[in-house]
Design a protein around this motif. Structure first.
Motif, PDB file in Angstrom:
ATOM      1  N   ASN A   1       0.828  -1.212   0.000  1.00 17.42           N
ATOM      2  CA  ASN A   1       0.000   0.000   0.000  1.00 17.42           C
ATOM      3  C   ASN A   1       0.865   1.267   0.000  1.00 17.42           C
ATOM      4  N   LEU A   2       2.023   1.172   0.626  1.00 16.03           N
ATOM      5  CA  LEU A   2       2.934   2.318   0.664  1.00 16.03           C
ATOM      6  C   LEU A   2       3.648   2.528  -0.660  1.00 16.03           C
ATOM      7  N   GLY A   3       3.784   1.445  -1.455  1.00 15.25           N
ATOM      8  CA  GLY A   3       4.389   1.604  -2.775  1.00 15.25           C
ATOM      9  C   GLY A   3       5.637   0.803  -3.062  1.00 15.25           C
ATOM     10  N   VAL A   4       5.932  -0.243  -2.288  1.00 15.62           N
ATOM     11  CA  VAL A   4       7.130  -1.037  -2.592  1.00 15.62           C
ATOM     12  C   VAL A   4       6.935  -1.832  -3.878  1.00 15.62           C
ATOM     13  N   LYS A   5       8.042  -2.143  -4.515  1.00 18.04           N
ATOM     14  CA  LYS A   5       8.013  -2.953  -5.741  1.00 18.04           C
ATOM     15  C   LYS A   5       7.802  -4.424  -5.399  1.00 18.04           C
ATOM     16  N   THR A   6       8.580  -4.916  -4.418  1.00 14.23           N
ATOM     17  CA  THR A   6       8.412  -6.285  -3.912  1.00 14.23           C
ATOM     18  C   THR A   6       8.563  -6.272  -2.402  1.00 14.23           C
ATOM     19  N   HIS A   7       8.005  -7.290  -1.771  1.00 16.19           N
ATOM     20  CA  HIS A   7       8.150  -7.449  -0.322  1.00 16.19           C
ATOM     21  C   HIS A   7       8.490  -8.906  -0.036  1.00 16.19           C
ATOM     22  N   THR A   8       9.481  -9.109   0.828  1.00 14.39           N
ATOM     23  CA  THR A   8       9.935 -10.460   1.164  1.00 14.39           C
ATOM     24  C   THR A   8       9.891 -10.663   2.669  1.00 14.39           C
ATOM     25  N   THR A   9       9.402 -11.822   3.096  1.00 11.16           N
ATOM     26  CA  THR A   9       9.396 -12.184   4.512  1.00 11.16           C
ATOM     27  C   THR A   9      10.416 -13.289   4.753  1.00 11.16           C
ATOM     28  N   VAL A  10      11.340 -13.063   5.680  1.00  5.07           N
ATOM     29  CA  VAL A  10      12.354 -14.056   6.038  1.00  5.07           C
ATOM     30  C   VAL A  10      12.028 -14.592   7.426  1.00  5.07           C
ATOM     31  N   ASP A  11      11.836 -15.905   7.517  1.00  2.00           N
ATOM     32  CA  ASP A  11      11.602 -16.548   8.812  1.00  2.00           C
ATOM     33  C   ASP A  11      12.957 -16.883   9.424  1.00  2.00           C
ATOM     34  N   ALA A  12      13.362 -16.066  10.398  1.00  2.00           N
ATOM     35  CA  ALA A  12      14.691 -16.229  10.997  1.00  2.00           C
ATOM     36  C   ALA A  12      14.630 -16.657  12.452  1.00  2.00           C
ATOM     37  N   VAL A  13      13.474 -17.119  12.925  1.00  2.00           N
ATOM     38  CA  VAL A  13      13.309 -17.405  14.350  1.00  2.00           C
ATOM     39  C   VAL A  13      14.293 -18.474  14.821  1.00  2.00           C
ATOM     40  N   LYS A  14      14.322 -19.604  14.141  1.00  2.00           N
ATOM     41  CA  LYS A  14      15.197 -20.702  14.580  1.00  2.00           C
ATOM     42  C   LYS A  14      16.663 -20.380  14.355  1.00  2.00           C
ATOM     43  N   SER A  15      16.988 -19.752  13.236  1.00  2.00           N
ATOM     44  CA  SER A  15      18.395 -19.402  12.988  1.00  2.00           C
ATOM     45  C   SER A  15      18.873 -18.341  13.969  1.00  2.00           C
ATOM     46  N   TYR A  16      17.973 -17.455  14.365  1.00  5.94           N
ATOM     47  CA  TYR A  16      18.278 -16.434  15.372  1.00  5.94           C
ATOM     48  C   TYR A  16      18.653 -17.102  16.690  1.00  5.94           C
ATOM     49  N   TYR A  17      17.876 -18.091  17.088  1.00  7.59           N
ATOM     50  CA  TYR A  17      18.189 -18.829  18.316  1.00  7.59           C
ATOM     51  C   TYR A  17      19.511 -19.589  18.166  1.00  7.59           C
ATOM     52  N   ASP A  18      19.637 -20.339  17.077  1.00 10.95           N
ATOM     53  CA  ASP A  18      20.804 -21.210  16.901  1.00 10.95           C
ATOM     54  C   ASP A  18      22.111 -20.429  16.835  1.00 10.95           C
ATOM     55  N   SER A  19      22.081 -19.237  16.256  1.00  9.13           N
ATOM     56  CA  SER A  19      23.319 -18.490  16.045  1.00  9.13           C
ATOM     57  C   SER A  19      23.626 -17.480  17.140  1.00  9.13           C
ATOM     58  N   ILE A  20      22.599 -17.089  17.929  1.00 12.99           N
ATOM     59  CA  ILE A  20      22.839 -16.038  18.924  1.00 12.99           C
ATOM     60  C   ILE A  20      22.246 -16.360  20.294  1.00 12.99           C
ATOM     61  N   ILE A  21      20.936 -16.579  20.360  1.00  8.97           N
ATOM     62  CA  ILE A  21      20.266 -16.657  21.661  1.00  8.97           C
ATOM     63  C   ILE A  21      20.799 -17.779  22.535  1.00  8.97           C
ATOM     64  N   ARG A  22      21.081 -18.918  21.954  1.00 10.60           N
ATOM     65  CA  ARG A  22      21.521 -20.027  22.805  1.00 10.60           C
ATOM     66  C   ARG A  22      22.819 -19.712  23.535  1.00 10.60           C
ATOM     67  N   PHE A  23      23.655 -18.889  22.921  1.00  5.48           N
ATOM     68  CA  PHE A  23      24.901 -18.506  23.589  1.00  5.48           C
ATOM     69  C   PHE A  23      24.646 -17.488  24.695  1.00  5.48           C
ATOM     70  N   LEU A  24      23.608 -16.674  24.527  1.00  5.13           N
ATOM     71  CA  LEU A  24      23.229 -15.757  25.594  1.00  5.13           C
ATOM     72  C   LEU A  24      22.706 -16.533  26.801  1.00  5.13           C
ATOM     73  N   ILE A  25      22.016 -17.642  26.533  1.00  7.37           N
ATOM     74  CA  ILE A  25      21.545 -18.501  27.628  1.00  7.37           C
ATOM     75  C   ILE A  25      22.724 -19.230  28.270  1.00  7.37           C
ATOM     76  N   TYR A  26      23.588 -19.823  27.452  1.00  9.89           N
ATOM     77  CA  TYR A  26      24.757 -20.511  28.000  1.00  9.89           C
ATOM     78  C   TYR A  26      25.557 -19.582  28.918  1.00  9.89           C
ATOM     79  N   GLY A  27      25.640 -18.297  28.532  1.00 11.22           N
ATOM     80  CA  GLY A  27      26.437 -17.343  29.296  1.00 11.22           C
ATOM     81  C   GLY A  27      25.655 -16.593  30.355  1.00 11.22           C
ATOM     82  N   ASN A  28      24.349 -16.860  30.479  1.00 10.91           N
ATOM     83  CA  ASN A  28      23.488 -16.140  31.441  1.00 10.91           C
ATOM     84  C   ASN A  28      23.658 -14.633  31.271  1.00 10.91           C
ATOM     85  N   VAL A  29      23.639 -14.178  30.021  1.00  9.67           N
ATOM     86  CA  VAL A  29      24.015 -12.800  29.713  1.00  9.67           C
ATOM     87  C   VAL A  29      22.892 -11.819  30.029  1.00  9.67           C
TER      88      VAL A  29
END
Length: 407
Positions: free
Chosen positions: A63-91
């Motif tokens: 509606n705003l006028g973009v040519k294309t719009h893409t949705t990336v599902d990064a929930v699991k990769s976000y956890y696997d690459s970052i969040i789990r280390f924050l938990i391991y480190g109690n950060v």
């Protein structure tokens, strides 16, 4: 309104990291109508959007006028690459903040950069202001991953206030909930940040209506968290195929108590101090439960070195340095440290607070067969302790004797 400092011609293909909020909505409208750019929006879902909300964001983008719009599902990769280390480190940044937005922005920046490469865009756009951390996080990752791509930041470069953005969008007939836009809300798997007029000064608390999750539970409730090698895999008797599902389930239980609400005061990357509200029920419960389990199953020096490395890891992550190779080295240490962090943690949830009741683990070093602290010893004798105490303090005793002899 100030002019955007770019010499790119009309028709230039640009990729915009899009959330659907005020700042990125302004970016689409301004870049398409005032600059004539071909805008391709991409939203990176790190756990802050439902399927229906993502569909609404996509419709809003078009509606705003973009040519294309893409949705990336990064929930699991976000956890696997970052969040789990924050938990391991109690950060917890400054012993308070679970790095909800800090971590999320890095995951988003990495995916936006990949999309810009895929689209062969001449420029990449983000909606950061000039007064926060996000501008550095996005810029730095873009400089490293797509160094030949121009970075455009309309809100920062044009020094726009939220009021100016709202006025411009209204003049263009854009329909949005501008009253909600009075608060900047960033929701993700690892917590939700809330910024508004109350957080712009050193004193002030967000009003009840500003918190995204309203308090609806008043009776205490006990939950049992099951960890396997440091990862949350079970809540009560429910097993989860991936820790992200467990985190979201725990959030649905604990969030209604108003747990995890706080104001974080911290040093920004650019040198000023800032305040931001956040709610992070699941992250706070998980971090404290995980830490309690670790205190039972890890040795003194494992805990000591974990604390030191995790503090550096959290600070360096907060400052956008996820691509520094030292981060992979620390992640390897944190992963190895979780070998025996397996067991169950019992937590009581109450309005606005929670308490860790205790743990059960086959790796518990607080085993009664070796003795009970303050009561009974079974692995040594009194004579053993007398000898140990003398040897353990021997060098300090020598120091004080020499000092006395030289007075």
């Amino acid at each position: 309104m100030n002019q955007l400092p770019t010499n790119l011609p009309a028709g230039t293909k640009v990729v915009l990291g899009f959330s659907g909020g005020l700042d990125t909505s302004f970016c689409v409208k301004y870049l398409t109508e005032e600059k004539g750019f071909e805008v391709h929006s991409v939203i990176v879902n790190t756990g802050g959007f439902s399927k229906e909300e993502l569909q609404q964001v996509e419709a809003h983008a078009y509606n705003l006028g973009v040519k294309t719009h893409t949705t990336v599902d990064a929930v699991k990769s976000y956890y696997d690459s970052i969040i789990r280390f924050l938990i391991y480190g109690n950060v917890l940044k400054n012993n308070t903040y679970p790095l909800s937005v800090s971590a999320e922005r890095l995951s988003q920046a990495l995916h936006i950069a990949e999309h810009a490469k895929k689209m062969n865009a001449k420029a990449v756009v983000h909606g950061s202001t000039g007064a926060g951390n996000d501008q550095v996080r996005f810029d730095m990752i873009f400089h490293i991953m797509i160094p030949d791509t121009e970075i455009i930041t309309p809100i920062r470069d044009m020094k726009l206030s939220r009021e100016e953005e709202i006025s411009y969008l209204k003049s263009k007939g854009v329909a949005m909930n501008f009253e909600k836009a009075a608060y900047s809300i960033n929701k993700g798997l690892w917590g939700t940040s809330v910024g508004g007029k109350e957080t712009l000064h050193s004193k002030g608390m967000l009003p009840e209506e500003a918190w995204p999750t309203q308090v609806s539970k008043s009776q205490p409730e006990e939950v049992k968290l099951g960890f396997v090698k440091g990862e949350l895999t079970r809540i009560n008797d429910q097993q989860f195929s991936h820790p992200t599902d467990a985190i979201q389930y725990l959030q649905s239980i604990a969030g209604s108590f108003g747990i995890g609400r706080d104001i974080h005061v911290g040093d920004t990357i650019i040198g000023i101090k800032g305040r931001v509200g956040f709610e992070a029920a699941a992250p706070m419960v998980i971090l404290k439960a995980h830490h309690a389990l670790e205190k039972h199953v890890l040795t003194k020096w494992q805990l000591n070195w974990k604390d030191q490395l995790a503090q550096f890891y959290g600070n360096w992550l907060h400052e956008g340095q996820i691509l520094d190779p030292v981060m992979r080295d620390i992640e390897a240490f944190l992963t190895q440290s979780q070998e025996h962090v397996t067991g169950e943690v019992f937590v009581q949830l109450m309005p606005y607070r929670f308490a860790v009741i205790g743990i059960e683990s086959s790796f518990d070093l607080m085993s009664s067969k070796f003795g009970k602290y303050g009561e009974m010893n079974s692995g040594w004798t009194g004579d053993d302790v007398r000898g140990f105490s003398k040897i353990f303090g021997n060098q300090t005793a020598i120091y004080h004797n020499i000092k006395a002899d030289n007075k």
